[in-house]
Scaffold this active site. Structure first.
Site, mmCIF file in Angstrom:
data_model
loop_
_atom_site.group_PDB
_atom_site.id
_atom_site.type_symbol
_atom_site.label_atom_id
_atom_site.label_comp_id
_atom_site.label_asym_id
_atom_site.label_seq_id
_atom_site.Cartn_x
_atom_site.Cartn_y
_atom_site.Cartn_z
ATOM 1 N N ARG A 35 0.803 -1.236 0.000
ATOM 2 C CA ARG A 35 0.000 0.000 0.000
ATOM 3 C C ARG A 35 0.828 1.275 0.000
ATOM 4 O O ARG A 35 0.254 2.359 -0.018
ATOM 5 C CB ARG A 35 -0.948 0.012 1.200
ATOM 6 C CG ARG A 35 -1.830 -1.207 1.329
ATOM 7 C CD ARG A 35 -2.748 -1.417 0.154
ATOM 8 N NE ARG A 35 -3.354 -2.744 0.230
ATOM 9 C CZ ARG A 35 -3.771 -3.441 -0.828
ATOM 10 N NH1 ARG A 35 -3.679 -2.949 -2.033
ATOM 11 N NH2 ARG A 35 -4.288 -4.633 -0.684
ATOM 12 N N SER B 52 -0.820 -8.744 8.194
ATOM 13 C CA SER B 52 -1.835 -9.535 7.494
ATOM 14 C C SER B 52 -1.556 -11.012 7.688
ATOM 15 O O SER B 52 -0.451 -11.398 8.090
ATOM 16 C CB SER B 52 -1.794 -9.258 5.992
ATOM 17 O OG SER B 52 -1.785 -7.886 5.718
ATOM 18 N N GLY B 53 -2.524 -11.839 7.293
ATOM 19 C CA GLY B 53 -2.336 -13.298 7.349
ATOM 20 C C GLY B 53 -3.625 -13.946 7.807
ATOM 21 O O GLY B 53 -4.097 -13.693 8.904
ATOM 22 N N ASP C 261 -15.518 -13.182 6.063
ATOM 23 C CA ASP C 261 -14.264 -12.551 5.640
ATOM 24 C C ASP C 261 -14.436 -11.041 5.473
ATOM 25 O O ASP C 261 -13.719 -10.431 4.694
ATOM 26 C CB ASP C 261 -13.764 -13.186 4.321
ATOM 27 C CG ASP C 261 -12.340 -12.771 3.987
ATOM 28 O OD1 ASP C 261 -11.579 -12.452 4.913
ATOM 29 O OD2 ASP C 261 -11.990 -12.753 2.784
ATOM 30 N N ASP D 26 -13.419 -8.252 6.630
ATOM 31 C CA ASP D 26 -12.457 -7.401 7.314
ATOM 32 C C ASP D 26 -13.049 -6.009 7.437
ATOM 33 O O ASP D 26 -13.646 -5.513 6.484
ATOM 34 C CB ASP D 26 -11.202 -7.239 6.450
ATOM 35 C CG ASP D 26 -10.394 -8.508 6.327
ATOM 36 O OD1 ASP D 26 -9.720 -8.839 7.290
ATOM 37 O OD2 ASP D 26 -10.440 -9.129 5.253
ATOM 38 N N ARG E 51 -16.903 -3.066 4.581
ATOM 39 C CA ARG E 51 -16.939 -4.188 3.636
ATOM 40 C C ARG E 51 -18.276 -4.935 3.705
ATOM 41 O O ARG E 51 -18.741 -5.495 2.724
ATOM 42 C CB ARG E 51 -15.782 -5.129 3.982
ATOM 43 C CG ARG E 51 -15.590 -6.305 3.054
ATOM 44 C CD ARG E 51 -14.154 -6.766 3.141
ATOM 45 N NE ARG E 51 -13.933 -8.068 2.552
ATOM 46 C CZ ARG E 51 -12.734 -8.651 2.453
ATOM 47 N NH1 ARG E 51 -11.676 -8.026 2.932
ATOM 48 N NH2 ARG E 51 -12.579 -9.826 1.899
#
Lengths: 526, 287
Positions: A126, A185-186, A298, A300, A325
């Site tokens: 980013r 992240s992950g 999912d 996020d 989201r």
């Protein structure tokens, strides 16, 4: 008085000797003009440029000044998903493992730094963070790297996460006072999310905030047991915004884990899929708000928490808005985290209503099922990482949105599902640019794009414009008040990041990334 | 300690790359073992983890499974996710940090409890096989695993599905079980059938029914053809003669799109999950 406080906040940095190209960090506190010195332009996350040389009356004359194309043999993720940073006429931009310094007037390369990778998911990067003479960026193999601004030479690198647990790092570090703020992240191995502050000089840890609370801490009661909490997810890959007066930083947290199969983590799963306010000096939680309690899709919640001052029922308020989201838009009082507006910005089908706190109540029937449940939004979400924009002149919050359906399946039949444990399949979607009234959450105007897919970040300007990518390969300028498309250029690949704007030598530039190219547009003449 | 670990990692990286298996064999294993290749075609998800991560050998994992059943299963459970008294091994750092026994070996050698043989006396081969099995179990939880797939979706009532098909679903407007949906149940797996009826529009380049468009310029006749491309500024089509035609969307140009999949898109707002499962069960009977 306020001003004084802000100046003293940077006093520590004022003692070092600044190089020619160094960032005067006090610029981070003002709307961006000659620079674009941090991810969103400034700390507010508004992506609002006060420049108006380019405006709704003359945008037709915007022309291409330069085109930069990646030339990095061996590079894998060659798409400009990064937000370029501009400081003193130099642009710093990244893809995973690569940083470039370009001349912001011409797009000419000044230096190129390559990080030798030890692995990790090369999904995207980013961008960089800059403080004084130094640049900071994260890498897929979990490093925070500091480079010298003037030549791209490495100063140090520090590990900020564990590759063996399949973490990786992609966010643009945000600099607040003497803190380099980094997220991770992950989503594969049911690992705990966290957020850290690092020392700008040494990269050493200043504080570590664990997204999921430990036994005995508030919020732990939203997990069934210690094991579930210890593997509870909540990654921190979004950007961070900052209010210097309240001395609070704001960011969103990712989905809980296991991602889709939620049966062994019954409860709300705090502080995953939340918006949180932290004290930047101590890393202590100030407040939280959870748009997706017990998320199983999912979703996020890492979308940008945008800060602005507004008026609610005739009262001036410090506000924060997020287009999540999960399809919901929230306006919160950012001093306290209390919800003022909770409303869908695209139609969804997963919530039964809102609770007393203004948080949506998930419908258990729309959790993933072995035989499938039809849910809107899909995994990609109504919004995702591409940043929205807020224009103080129009009072509108803009987001490039999608309305999408998919079928959510549980896959893992184990008593203790691990990993994702399921996913969504298929889909149908439509895309539109939504202009949302922050006071009510009502859609003031909606510009539906032809076709579907593609979504870009946004820029809005005092020239009454919103810049966006459409669902094809056009870079488009729209009238910020009405949504009328005014100008476009076919940039030959879908717009991949969010546009930025800056003024050099009296000329206003607008820069956007598409595929492996960066396009520099400029307004010549008056 | 750190440097010892990293030499080991470096060695196994060489081994994986397959360029110097001999060096590895000398340093680590007495007998030559099959070379390990990273699985291909896993794309972005396959990149997760360290570049030198443990790569599972299927035969070794199979041998390791036998050892696991003999020595570990009662405590650590059938999927190694924990069981009676034993912790979750697929989330254990000892396992996640392991390469070919590098961490699991020393851990067991310290004299870990087993179901029979003393762990301290496990041979190197036994430990490596166990390591392969445990890494395989970790892999089973990933999205790249062959186990990552849909379960039974045939939970609906075919009769109710047929009633919906002929009634509220209005499917018979465009389909019939003897006509264009004849034999559809035999063509696809149930989950694919379900996906297909909810989202029949194929992705890029997969054919499907073309979208038709009619463009009417302010002067001149309307032109109808197959849509090639449309955005806010331009529209283009291929007409009945196969000619490519394009217009800028200015001066009151009229554009009318006829999407053959529109009925299916509208269905998404109406159809319930029960309807979906019933219709899938019904379509499955059309063999």
């Amino acid at each position: 008085m306020k001003r004084l406080k802000l100046i003293t906040a940077f006093a520590g940095l004022a003692t070092v000797v600044f190089g020619q190209g160094a960032l005067d960090n006090s610029k981070l506190l003002k709307p961006p003009t000659t620079d674009w010195p941090t991810y969103s332009g400034d700390y507010t996350g508004q992506r609002f440029s006060p420049l108006k040389k380019v405006n709704d009356g003359n945008v037709q004359n915007l022309s291409l000044a330069w085109l930069y194309r990646i030339n990095a043999p061996g590079a894998t993720a060659t798409v400009f998903k990064a937000n370029p940073i501009v400081v003193n006429g130099v642009m710093y931009v990244t893809i995973p493992d690569h940083v470039w310094a370009l001349d912001a007037r011409t797009g000419r390369e000044i230096w190129h730094h390559v990080h030798k990778s030890e692995g990790g998911i090369h999904l995207g990067n980013r961008g960089v963070g800059i403080s004084g003479n130094w640049l900071y960026f994260e890498t897929p193999d979990c490093k925070l790297v500091s480079l010298n601004l003037k030549d791209g030479k490495e100063r140090w690198q520090k590990s900020i996460c564990d590759l063996d647990q399949m973490y990786y790092a992609s966010t643009a570090p945000i600099i607040v006072k003497n803190h380099v703020l980094v997220g991770v992240s992950g989503d594969d191995l049911d690992i705990p999310g966290y957020f850290e502050s690092r020392d700008p000089e040494t990269g050493e840890l200043q504080w570590h905030w664990s997204v999921v609370p430990k036994k005995g801490e508030p919020g732990f009661e939203t997990w069934p047991n210690e094991d579930a909490a210890a593997h509870g997810g909540g990654m921190t890959w979004g950007t961070t915004t900052y209010d210097p007066e309240l001395n609070q930083i704001y960011f969103g947290t990712g989905n809980p884990q296991p991602v889709v199969a939620g049966k062994s983590r019954q409860g709300d799963n705090l502080y995953t899929a939340s918006i949180v306010a932290l004290n930047p000096d101590t890393g202590k939680l100030v407040w939280h708000f959870q748009p997706s309690p017990h998320d199983t899709h999912d979703w996020d919640n890492n979308q940008v928490p945008v800060l602005y001052d507004g008026e609610i029922n005739g009262q001036k308020k410090k506000l924060l808005s997020v287009a999540c989201r999960n399809g919901w838009f929230f306006t919160l009082d950012r001093t306290t985290g209390k919800a003022i507006v909770s409303k869908e910005y695209v139609k969804t089908n997963w919530a039964k209503g809102v609770d007393a706190k203004g948080q949506p109540i998930p419908n258990p029937d729309k959790e993933p099922q072995f035989a499938g449940a039809l849910v809107s939004p899909n995994q990609g979400g109504a919004a995702n990482w591409p940043p929205p924009a807020f224009n103080p002149a129009t009072g509108l919050f803009y987001v490039n949105a999608a309305r999408a359906f998919s079928v959510w399946y549980l896959y893992d039949t184990d008593d203790k599902p691990e990993g994702w444990g399921g996913t969504d399949r298929g889909g149908w979607s439509e895309s539109m640019l939504q202009a949302i009234d922050y006071k009510t959450g009502n859609i003031k105007w909606s510009h539906k794009w032809e076709g579907s897919g593609g979504r870009s970040g946004l820029l809005t300007t005092a020239g009454n414009l919103v810049f966006a990518g459409d669902t094809t390969t056009n870079f488009v300028a729209l009238n910020a008040s009405t949504g009328e498309p005014l100008w476009h250029a076919n940039v030959a690949a879908p717009v991949a990041n969010a546009p930025i704007s800056y003024e050099l030598d009296g000329r206003q530039y607008v820069v956007v990334g598409a595929g492996d190219m960066l396009f520099g547009f400029v307004m010549y003449g008056k | 300690m750190l440097s010892k670990l990293s030499t080991k990692y470096a060695l196994s990286a060489v081994f994986i790359a397959g360029t110097a298996a001999g060096i590895y064999a000398q340093a680590q294993a007495p007998a030559a073992r099959p070379q390990r290749k990273a699985p291909t075609g896993q794309g972005l998800l396959g990149q997760a983890g360290a570049a030198d991560k443990h790569i599972v050998d299927a035969d070794a994992a199979e041998r390791g499974k036998k050892v696991y059943i003999q020595e570990c299963i009662t405590c650590h459970g059938p999927t190694a996710r924990g069981g009676q008294g034993g912790s979750d091994l697929v989330r254990s750092l000892v396992v996640l940090k392991d390469r070919y026994g590098s961490e699991i070996g020393p851990f067991l050698k310290k004299g870990h409890q087993t179901q029979g043989s003393p762990a301290a006396q496990f041979s190197k081969e036994k430990i490596e096989d166990l390591a392969d099995f445990l890494h395989l179990k970790v892999g089973d939880t990933l999205r790249t695993s062959p186990l990552f797939r849909a379960q039974n979706v045939l939970i609906g009532d075919a009769k109710a599905g047929e009633a919906y098909f002929k009634g509220d679903g209005k499917c018979t407007q465009c389909h019939s079980p003897e006509g264009n949906l004849k034999g559809i149940g035999a063509k696809f797996e149930p989950v694919d059938l379900q996906q297909r009826f909810l989202f029949p529009k194929p992705g890029f380049g997969r054919g499907g029914k073309p979208t038709m468009v009619t463009v009417t310029p302010p002067t001149g006749p309307a032109v109808t053809g197959t849509l090639v491309q449309i955005d806010d500024f331009n529209v283009s089509l291929r007409d009945a003669d196969g000619e490519y035609r394009a217009w800028s969307r200015i001066n009151g140009l009229k554009v009318k799109i006829d999407d053959p999949y529109a009925a299916h898109a509208q269905l998404l707002d109406r159809i319930t999950d029960k309807n979906i499962h019933d219709v899938t069960a019904y379509l499955e009977t059309l063999k």
